[in-house]
Design a protein around this motif. Sequence first.
Motif, PDB file in Angstrom:
ATOM      1  N   ARG A 230       2.136   0.105   7.631  1.00 50.01           N
ATOM      2  CA  ARG A 230       2.808  -0.420   6.514  1.00 50.01           C
ATOM      3  C   ARG A 230       2.988  -0.563   5.870  1.00 50.01           C
TER       4      ARG A 230
ATOM      5  N   LEU B  13       1.291  -4.577   5.040  1.00 48.27           N
ATOM      6  CA  LEU B  13       0.328  -4.150   4.540  1.00 48.27           C
ATOM      7  C   LEU B  13       0.067  -3.964   2.930  1.00 48.27           C
TER       8      LEU B  13
ATOM      9  N   THR C 262      -1.851  -4.327  -0.821  1.00 48.30           N
ATOM     10  CA  THR C 262      -3.340  -4.495  -1.125  1.00 48.30           C
ATOM     11  C   THR C 262      -3.709  -5.978  -2.351  1.00 48.30           C
TER      12      THR C 262
ATOM     13  N   ASP D 198      -0.588   4.530   1.622  1.00 45.96           N
ATOM     14  CA  ASP D 198      -0.988   5.467   2.068  1.00 45.96           C
ATOM     15  C   ASP D 198      -1.046   5.306   3.215  1.00 45.96           C
ATOM     16  N   THR D 199      -1.070   5.819   4.249  1.00 49.02           N
ATOM     17  CA  THR D 199      -1.343   4.888   5.796  1.00 49.02           C
ATOM     18  C   THR D 199      -2.462   4.953   5.695  1.00 49.02           C
ATOM     19  N   ILE D 200      -2.551   3.734   6.202  1.00 53.48           N
ATOM     20  CA  ILE D 200      -4.402   2.748   7.194  1.00 53.48           C
ATOM     21  C   ILE D 200      -4.167   2.535   8.199  1.00 53.48           C
ATOM     22  N   LYS D 201      -6.109   3.619   8.151  1.00 48.97           N
ATOM     23  CA  LYS D 201      -6.381   3.802   9.901  1.00 48.97           C
ATOM     24  C   LYS D 201      -7.038   3.040   9.973  1.00 48.97           C
ATOM     25  N   VAL D 202      -7.720   2.606  11.043  1.00 48.52           N
ATOM     26  CA  VAL D 202      -8.238   1.182  11.302  1.00 48.52           C
ATOM     27  C   VAL D 202      -9.636   2.893  12.331  1.00 48.52           C
TER      28      VAL D 202
ATOM     29  N   THR E 136      -3.478   3.306  14.308  1.00 47.68           N
ATOM     30  CA  THR E 136      -3.837   3.239  12.927  1.00 47.68           C
ATOM     31  C   THR E 136      -2.037   1.989  12.384  1.00 47.68           C
TER      32      THR E 136
ATOM     33  N   VAL F 211       0.726  -1.167  -0.232  1.00 50.91           N
ATOM     34  CA  VAL F 211      -0.254  -0.314  -0.173  1.00 50.91           C
ATOM     35  C   VAL F 211       0.931   1.165   0.074  1.00 50.91           C
TER      36      VAL F 211
END
Length: 252
Positions: free
Chosen positions: A154, A157, A159, A137-141, A151, A135
Amino acid sequence: MKNIAIVLAGGSGSRMKSKVKKQYITLGNHPVLWYSLRVFQESPRIDEVILVCGSGEEERCRREFVDTYGFSKIRKITAGGKERYHSVYEGLKAAGSCDYILIHDGARPFISNEMLERIFDCLADCPACVVGMPVKDTIKVRNTEGFVDQTLPREHLWTVQTPQSFSYPLIRQAYDKSMSLHYDNAEQRQEARAQINEKERLEARTITDDAMVLETMMNVPVKLIEGSYDNIKITTPEDLAVAETLLGRYND
């Protein structure tokens, strides 16, 4: 060795906001579906293609892709089911038996021979792999109140894309076990569920791709290998616009 590609082309394409289903929309000079079928047709690694389409579209697919374009590797065209996993299962049953199976979304036109080579190199060492990319982008829950819960790191992670590729006996066994939860016959369903523990039953409700079927039903690890950032899935009009731009990088 016998290798079969299952190409899923039964989606309704409701998010495309078009009367034409996304797999039949013209991209460049051809339908979206044509591009991945061409790659499988030309690959020496693929022996057969099973095209899984919407109910009632079998003859259209035969006419448009076998007769018109001469995709001789399409040996079977079968109708899919209500959900994606139903369609995959129909494809697996149509395959009969083979060594390896590749499951691909027909709405992803930008696979390549290089990607297929990476897949089969991986399958030589392990029975299951999927293509994907890290990924960007930074992924946040997000929690139920709409605030950031955590957070995610990254660097771990990815896709996930298609093709998702497996030893055929292994993925067939996993799908047989998963689909046994959906028998129409109550006695069959009860017998099948008695062989599946509660943890597996709960996890089966949240399965979103083929790799997860294998992970959940058989506890088999799946290896992630490099796909391509170009390997997008065309779902919305915005995706189609991006695909038109990407098309310039590929020979038509």
